[in-house]
Design a protein around this motif. Structure first.
Motif, PDB file in Angstrom:
ATOM      1  N   UNK A   8       0.837  -1.208   0.000  1.00 13.63           N
ATOM      2  CA  UNK A   8       0.000   0.000   0.000  1.00 13.63           C
ATOM      3  C   UNK A   8       0.869   1.253   0.000  1.00 13.63           C
ATOM      4  N   UNK A   9       1.879   1.235   0.835  1.00 16.00           N
ATOM      5  CA  UNK A   9       2.762   2.401   0.979  1.00 16.00           C
ATOM      6  C   UNK A   9       3.379   2.763  -0.370  1.00 16.00           C
ATOM      7  N   UNK A  10       3.836   1.740  -1.081  1.00 17.53           N
ATOM      8  CA  UNK A  10       4.471   1.995  -2.370  1.00 17.53           C
ATOM      9  C   UNK A  10       3.489   2.498  -3.416  1.00 17.53           C
ATOM     10  N   UNK A  11       2.265   1.966  -3.365  1.00 18.71           N
ATOM     11  CA  UNK A  11       1.276   2.341  -4.383  1.00 18.71           C
ATOM     12  C   UNK A  11       0.757   3.759  -4.164  1.00 18.71           C
ATOM     13  N   UNK A  12       0.336   4.062  -2.921  1.00 20.92           N
ATOM     14  CA  UNK A  12      -0.229   5.414  -2.708  1.00 20.92           C
ATOM     15  C   UNK A  12      -0.002   5.965  -1.300  1.00 20.92           C
ATOM     16  N   UNK A  13       0.282   5.098  -0.334  1.00 28.14           N
ATOM     17  CA  UNK A  13       0.380   5.564   1.048  1.00 28.14           C
ATOM     18  C   UNK A  13       1.409   6.659   1.264  1.00 28.14           C
ATOM     19  N   UNK A  14       2.588   6.470   0.687  1.00 29.46           N
ATOM     20  CA  UNK A  14       3.643   7.465   0.876  1.00 29.46           C
ATOM     21  C   UNK A  14       3.209   8.803   0.303  1.00 29.46           C
ATOM     22  N   UNK A  65      -4.207  19.031   4.988  1.00 26.09           N
ATOM     23  CA  UNK A  65      -4.912  17.869   5.528  1.00 26.09           C
ATOM     24  C   UNK A  65      -4.405  16.531   5.018  1.00 26.09           C
ATOM     25  N   UNK A  66      -3.980  16.495   3.769  1.00 28.25           N
ATOM     26  CA  UNK A  66      -3.568  15.207   3.209  1.00 28.25           C
ATOM     27  C   UNK A  66      -2.606  15.436   2.048  1.00 28.25           C
ATOM     28  N   UNK A  67      -1.712  14.477   1.838  1.00 28.62           N
ATOM     29  CA  UNK A  67      -0.750  14.632   0.761  1.00 28.62           C
ATOM     30  C   UNK A  67      -1.412  14.528  -0.601  1.00 28.62           C
ATOM     31  N   UNK A  68      -0.723  14.996  -1.631  1.00 34.12           N
ATOM     32  CA  UNK A  68      -1.305  14.904  -2.975  1.00 34.12           C
ATOM     33  C   UNK A  68      -0.791  13.637  -3.677  1.00 34.12           C
ATOM     34  N   UNK A  69      -1.014  13.534  -4.969  1.00 28.07           N
ATOM     35  CA  UNK A  69      -0.717  12.285  -5.675  1.00 28.07           C
ATOM     36  C   UNK A  69       0.601  12.237  -6.405  1.00 28.07           C
ATOM     37  N   UNK A  70       1.484  13.174  -6.112  1.00 27.86           N
ATOM     38  CA  UNK A  70       2.704  13.244  -6.921  1.00 27.86           C
ATOM     39  C   UNK A  70       3.604  12.004  -6.785  1.00 27.86           C
ATOM     40  N   UNK A  71       3.437  11.258  -5.696  1.00 31.74           N
ATOM     41  CA  UNK A  71       4.307  10.090  -5.507  1.00 31.74           C
ATOM     42  C   UNK A  71       3.609   8.766  -5.754  1.00 31.74           C
ATOM     43  N   UNK A  72       2.372   8.821  -6.268  1.00 31.33           N
ATOM     44  CA  UNK A  72       1.673   7.571  -6.571  1.00 31.33           C
ATOM     45  C   UNK A  72       2.603   6.645  -7.353  1.00 31.33           C
ATOM     46  N   UNK A  73       2.556   5.366  -7.019  1.00 33.16           N
ATOM     47  CA  UNK A  73       3.364   4.365  -7.741  1.00 33.16           C
ATOM     48  C   UNK A  73       4.837   4.743  -7.806  1.00 33.16           C
ATOM     49  N   UNK A  74       5.293   5.488  -6.803  1.00 36.99           N
ATOM     50  CA  UNK A  74       6.726   5.835  -6.697  1.00 36.99           C
ATOM     51  C   UNK A  74       7.184   6.809  -7.782  1.00 36.99           C
ATOM     52  N   UNK A  75       6.241   7.423  -8.474  1.00 43.12           N
ATOM     53  CA  UNK A  75       6.610   8.452  -9.446  1.00 43.12           C
ATOM     54  C   UNK A  75       7.251   9.603  -8.672  1.00 43.12           C
ATOM     55  N   UNK A  76       8.274  10.205  -9.228  1.00 40.71           N
ATOM     56  CA  UNK A  76       9.015  11.288  -8.573  1.00 40.71           C
ATOM     57  C   UNK A  76       9.744  10.837  -7.310  1.00 40.71           C
ATOM     58  N   UNK A  77       9.762   9.538  -7.059  1.00 39.32           N
ATOM     59  CA  UNK A  77      10.536   9.018  -5.937  1.00 39.32           C
ATOM     60  C   UNK A  77      11.685   8.194  -6.516  1.00 39.32           C
ATOM     61  N   UNK A  78      11.370   7.420  -7.551  1.00 34.15           N
ATOM     62  CA  UNK A  78      12.380   6.569  -8.191  1.00 34.15           C
ATOM     63  C   UNK A  78      13.324   7.437  -9.024  1.00 34.15           C
ATOM     64  N   UNK A  79      14.540   6.906  -9.290  1.00 35.82           N
ATOM     65  CA  UNK A  79      15.522   7.675 -10.062  1.00 35.82           C
ATOM     66  C   UNK A  79      15.097   7.826 -11.523  1.00 35.82           C
ATOM     67  N   UNK A  80      15.708   8.791 -12.196  1.00 37.64           N
ATOM     68  CA  UNK A  80      15.427   9.011 -13.618  1.00 37.64           C
ATOM     69  C   UNK A  80      16.738   9.172 -14.360  1.00 37.64           C
ATOM     70  N   UNK A  81      16.735   8.757 -15.629  1.00 37.51           N
ATOM     71  CA  UNK A  81      17.904   8.975 -16.468  1.00 37.51           C
ATOM     72  C   UNK A  81      17.699  10.292 -17.202  1.00 37.51           C
TER      73      UNK A  81
END
Ligand SMILES: Nc1ncnc2c1ncn2[C@@H]1O[C@H](COP(=O)(O)OP(=O)(O)O)[C@@H](O)[C@H]1O
Ligand SMILES: Nc1ncnc2c1ncn2[C@@H]1O[C@H](COP(=O)(O)OP(=O)(O)O)[C@@H](O)[C@H]1O
Ligand SMILES: Nc1ncnc2c1ncn2[C@@H]1O[C@H](COP(=O)(O)OP(=O)(O)O)[C@@H](O)[C@H]1O
Lengths: 112, 486, 486, 486, 112, 112
Positions: free
Chosen positions: C98-104, C125-141
């Motif tokens: 859950x954390x990886x999909x949307x919790x974080x 009140x609550x975080x937004x969706x920018x990190x859903x599915x680890x987007x913007x968390x995982x590295x990029x080339x």
């Protein structure tokens, strides 16, 4: 009614159970015991201290049977539990005054 | 009951008093801090070093419990499993509290602050009070060119807090090791008092002698005996931890006498699986113990880590091989004991030896401790329940001596490497101070422990009643059962 | 069977769907990444910090299992040992997914990216969706002046991935703690659904309020109530983890009712050795929990580590001392409980207090929780099987309040230190927001948990059948036995 | 007795001889060091990296014991619990010793020192002898502009000693995994000899092929087969550790035959709690295994850590979900097995995949291994006691293949990222060499293991006597009992 | 003197003990047994391998009573141990030749 | 043939075993039991919850002996197991109808 007690080897339990049920025994009660007899135990060594474990793990069966079934039961157990090696165990028979089924209150041979 | 009453009263009052006081003290510090000029250097924290030292602190705590708690408790009878574990856990609370209040100061207070680093005379024997209640250890808010800034007293490249934590974990496990000697028969309340006094009177001074420019420290001007003024090498606690606890352990089992039925009733380990799990946790934790003693995460940590791992490995082989030869079967307990023997033996040497000699030291330790436990103990007939002396006393002494043989400048910290030759193998004279240090530690630990035990015996009593001993410590001391499997 | 069928079906479909989707998403990201301009800073990774934070993440995972799994499972009856352990293990899988999909993202999405760091209104009140599915968390080339280069989104000096991992471990253990309240009687399938919803609806918002510039965060512009706009301090999760789980735990045992035979049949812990091993593992793991919350390996980590260690130590002494006074015997369970109580209580304060106050807080926590468990529980008669409320709820609330008393700028991170006075002891006003934050957390956790349980009770059912409860959860829920020793 | 005699004699003589030799060697090195010019670079140690790698080494050792020792021993019958644990512990001693003496050199000796880094022809198949007895791995005292200075041979930013330690831990656990296949029936002495030879002849070359510019290494000029000259990717040991051990495990159970009474007598796990504790320790330790394989504490470590954690989590869900569907109950053993399956599968990919694909890989691994163990094994009827093949062989092969699908340049080390596309999903051709590498590993491991077992069977004998097997290995091999609870 | 053996369910032990003591029974001896009878065991599943555990854990009580107390004892146990479900257990009665109290050497009914 | 059952203290087992063997007893079977009697159990305290453990762990010996050996056996056990404290245990004697050695099929006194 008689109570047949048998002391056998652990790895024979499965065989004995099958043999008895196929002979029509409806139930039995077993417990873990340790035996001492001709079969010698073994020696364990912990940091130089020797411990002779002269009680060998065995399984004890208790089976209540009708008088007429005693012989059959004994021979069934013997056949299934025998290996011929020292330590096969014993069978003891005791007389029962009464037997009761807690659930129904039935007594005597109806109880088993 | 009354006695018990008296006992907890003492402990309780002490705790409350000390906490109350510390509360006040802290308030007082709040103001004082800003005033007092601070002498501590302000080099920045090296985060790599600090990360490693914090991890090492955690690893060393893990050695006491679950590590030692499992290793020891598996060796006793089922009815005493909690007794042993409780000693380890309670010591975690007790020794930590003492360490924070005054222990660290008595061990490491003094020398570092002295005029231009030259240690003052008074610090030859015992630390001073500068770190009482963590004063001069905890951070302070200071004014740096106008704006407020937090200043952390440092020890080298790490905050002094980290150094205090790491050393404090040693303070826990050392008395814990002694518990192996009087397991299954000692009164809990007496064990508590014994540990408080022993830690204060034996450990703290010894720690100061060896690791804080005291009379035994390598290169210390206080190093006793002209000829030996180089002092001795003890990288991670061969003398401070293992000889001190091992020697005291011997006295404990001699003074307390044997367990009821010892020699008559069988007393096999009740849970060898715990002993193995504990031994392997000790192995893992020991990396923090030895490699952490480098106080940084540089090459020296790697050397110490390697020596530790290799010695443990060789011990794990040599002890069971001895059993295989003599009895035809390698035992699990033999392998566990060998690993620990190897680890104990390499402890003082870990930062000063190359990998191959470490392997050799571990193998020797396994063989020597095998004899001390399997042959010497039966011969003299003392009841060292869990062989605290047989492994830590003997192995620790062996290690101190072998350090004098194998220590080399090829693997050491800069200071030592740039000095004279060390071990026999490279033509050094280190062996003499090593033997001297081991001897002095023995004498001191034996003397104090003996007196202390006699006093406790006369006042509180050392052993539980026969009845309680038969029933087991789990219930008699703690009113609990270890396992309820029915 | 049909019901079971329905249940797994739901879970199963969900899993497959989400995985499939994530697979696609990932493929999509591959292209998109190169296009989307990235806003994340590109300071280099501080390896010392990252090393420490990765270790801390591992330590916090270890807290859930083996730590909590052993601590809790030792306290139940033999027939339920696997039931408890399975809840811990399964939560490791479930909450992590859950954390990886949307919790974080719901917890930490938003504020950091906002225009010039000023958090946007929506993130109160609550975080937004920018990190859903680890987007913007995982590295990029990315292309850096012509040549390809890997870019890691950062959080301070560590990769955001590390921050996500560390925080994710908290997301696992929090619902795990609640399991202590309904142990030995809850349906496994219902526990799974409960944890998913509770984690999403209770934990994520709370986490955002306190740690991501939400309505309770210290110094957050969103901090509610004019007078309190400083917000509250919660270094490592006093409110987010302990109060939230402890309060929910209380509701759980109230709504679910007592275990069959509670008060009549004896229900002693079946394996006190597991409980002790678990407690000491929790102690060790807590270093990662608290000192890791510094998010770096600098001096602050050392302060938090010290406070944690000292509080645990004092609790380990004070709880059994209370028993010694009142019943004449210090118990192992008492020492274990005291250690945990001290750790719970120091959690919110660990980064803001000096060593001596930490010692004091631990001692107080041991005493207070002793009363909550030994006196208050019997008085009110609720069946908090493993005292999740008694220790975490009470200890957590106590810690939040005492933080308002002992927190000091002498030991804190730069930002806070340069601000106003904190605790009462140094004349600060922090106590008010602390009490407010604790209260709000209580209200929110209680309300949501109550509604959620009522719904689940009406749909899936909360408890196993009487028959299953008598037989034990190990077999009835999982078809296995814990130990087969014959 | 006589046979036993012969066996230990061999082992013993070997040990003594090698130790004696190493002693001499070391003495010799003392002088030689100063003379021999050193080729090793002298970049300073990066302490953050070294801290992380030392911790990782400790974590990987913890995987073998307590981790694997608990996981495996819980699955056997009570009478064999020590037999399994002893194999793990003894291997810690045995493999470490071999690794230090020559194993590391055969695995990693050669290529790095070659003329301008271009690997020499001879290093395509096996390492050379430059690191025998830790020569050129241990530090040296050299003269730097007049004054003495310690020089540590380096591997990247960490001392080569650290690299040797970390890799050495893999050398321990790999044969340990095989033990799962022949558990409850193999002769201890034969297991020892088997492990020595297997480690030397199977592991060392394989390790060199994959990780030291050998015939399978990615980007190695030695990479076999024109079309595949890119070589394969194996981040942390999918081929080297899991396929090699899993394939050998299959051969072991085929050659040795089934346990007495297999299929007839019930053989349920005797301690599922140990299995769960072990599984969770494996999970924690695996962070060191995979994230440590980055050989530094930078962003790559975080990527690998995340992939590892997510795959384990997904496996923990998918395996029990399969059970829930097919039998109506999720089991604890299922969750444990799923976690391990996920970890095994992600191992080769951990440094090359993004979080979501990692989640997917873990879920797939749980399902695939579920079938291999629950369906395939019964179908073919081999007795893979603890499913070493079913989980590590199948999961490892699956992982190698899926790496060819999901590996991406978006998450990899600089060298690889700047190269060609990798996995199918980003249009790369990696799949071909991945399959080839897996296949070659299978063939090689199977062939050598088969021959080795046949030879041992003819000489020492593989199995214990029937009598000993019935009595259990604990007593028959080690003369001890696991638990004495009466 | 008779020996009354009763095989009952674990969670009934507390009740039976209380019932017997309140009836004046001075002592008893219990042990862990596993029973086999009409009540079927259960099936456990480990990695696809099914194990039928057809022995159900039970508790065995052994109580020595004076002849005149036998009936009372039996009915007391029945009342306390009954659930009406299959598996409630049995009561067996055997005759005793002799009983001795080790501590004092008392024999017969003084011994119990 | 008689069956002698003795319930004794754990730490007396070793002594009793030695005494019996030296008296010529060839074998015996022992098991773990828990007893309830004059000897009171103890109270355990877990987080304020009190548990009275009124069953005390004991060891049960079962020995089959020839009729003429019964007295000797009883007195041997008494001597070895006695401490004089409450809780020493009991000795019970039952009559045996039959005894069989599984290994050989021998019956009667040849079986033991
Ligand atoms: N006199 C006895 N009374 C009670 N049990 C006995 C007696 N003799 C033997 N047994 C039981 O029978 C078991 C097997 O007896 P033993 O003499 O070892 O082998 P065997 O029955 O083949 O002669 C012993 O372990 C013990 O449990
Ligand atoms: N013939 C027998 N001999 C000894 N014990 C028996 C016998 N039959 C049943 N038992 C014991 O009684 C227990 C309950 O019997 P069971 O047939 O399952 O239920 P019920 O007594 O209600 O008919 C069994 O678990 C077993 O321990
Ligand atoms: N009536 C009884 N029936 C069966 N066992 C008994 C009986 N009375 C006592 N016992 C057993 O004898 C043991 C010792 O009895 P107890 O009354 O405690 O001490 P003592 O035998 O010295 O009077 C008890 O623990 C129990 O196992």
């Amino acid at each position: 009614m008689k109570k047949v007690e048998a002391i056998i080897r652990h790895f024979k339990l499965e065989d004995v159970k099958l043999a008895l049920s196929s002979q029509g025994v409806q139930g039995m009660t077993i417990s873990e015991v340790r035996g001492f007899g001709r079969q010698k135990g073994h020696t364990e060594m912990y940091r130089g201290a020797e411990y002779t474990v002269d009680f060998v793990p065995k399984v004890k069966l208790e089976i209540i049977v009708r008088n007429e079934d005693v012989q059959k039961t004994i021979s069934t157990i013997m056949r299934a539990a025998q290996t011929g090696q020292i330590g096969d165990g014993k069978i003891f028979v005791l007389s029962l005054d009464e037997a009761v089924r807690i659930r129904t209150g039935e007594t005597g041979s109806d109880a088993v | 009951m009354i006695r018990v009453g008296r006992e907890w009263a003492v402990g309780c009052v002490a705790l409350v008093a000390m906490l109350a006081f510390s509360g006040r003290l802290n308030a007082y510090q709040e103001e004082s801090n800003v005033l007092t000029p601070t002498a501590s250097t302000t080099v920045p924290v090296d985060k790599g070093d600090n990360a490693w030292m914090l991890v090492s602190s955690a690893l060393v705590l893990m050695m006491t419990a679950p590590g030692l708690a499992l290793f020891y408790s598996g060796l006793v009878r089922k009815k005493n499993v909690l007794g042993v574990m409780m000693q380890c856990l309670f010591l975690m609370g007790l020794m930590t509290t003492i360490w924070g209040l005054y222990g660290y100061s008595l061990s490491f207070g003094g020398s570092p602050k002295d005029a231009e680093g030259k240690p003052s005379g008074d610090s030859a024997w015992i630390g001073n009070g500068e770190y009482f209640f963590m004063h001069n250890v905890e951070p302070k808010l200071v004014q740096k060119d106008g704006k407020p800034e937090l200043e952390y007293p440092m020890e080298g490249t790490i905050p002094r807090l980290t150094h205090m934590l790491f050393q404090g974990m040693f303070f826990i496990i050392t008395p814990g090791l002694i518990c192996g000697a009087f397991a299954e028969r000692m009164k809990f309340s007496t064990m508590v008092v014994f540990s408080i006094v022993w830690g204060t009177v034996v450990y703290c001074p010894l720690c100061h002698w060896v690791w804080d420019n005291g009379i035994l420290a390598y290169g210390s001007p206080h190093a006793v005996v002209a000829g030996l003024n180089t002092g001795a090498l003890d990288f991670a606690g061969g003398t401070v931890v293992h000889i001190s606890s091992g020697a005291s352990a011997l006295i404990c089992c001699l003074v307390m006498g044997k367990r009821l039925g010892y020699g008559h009733d069988p007393m096999p380990p009740h849970n060898m699986t715990y002993t193995l799990i504990g031994a392997t946790m000790l192995w893992v934790g020991w990396f923090g113990f030895n490699a952490g003693s480098a106080l940084n995460a540089g090459g020296l940590a790697s050397t110490a880590f390697t020596a530790t791992h290799f010695a443990a490995a060789a011990g794990t082989l040599s002890w069971p091989l001895m059993e295989w030869i003599t009895h035809g079967k390698p035992t699990v307990l033999g392998a566990c004991s060998g690993a620990v023997a190897g680890l104990v033996c390499i402890t003082p040497a870990s930062g000063f030896v190359q990998p191959m000699p470490a392997l050799l030291m571990g193998a020797i330790a396994g063989v020597v401790c095998y004899f001390s436990v399997n042959k010497m103990k039966p011969k003299f007939g003392y009841d060292d329940s869990l062989d605290a002396f047989g492994v830590h006393g003997v192995g620790g002494t062996l290690g101190a001596i072998l350090t004098g043989v194998f220590a080399t400048r090829q693997a050491a910290d800069a200071a030592v490497s740039s000095g004279a030759e060390l071990g026999l193998l490279e033509g050094g004279k280190l062996l003499v101070p090593q033997v001297f240090a081991a001897g002095l530690t023995w004498v001191y630990a034996v003397a104090v422990t003996f007196v202390l035990l006699k006093i406790l015996d006369a006042t509180m009593g050392l052993r539980v009643s026969q009845e309680d001993e038969v029933q087991g410590l789990d219930f008699s001391q703690h009113g609990e059962e270890g396992y309820i499997f029915i």
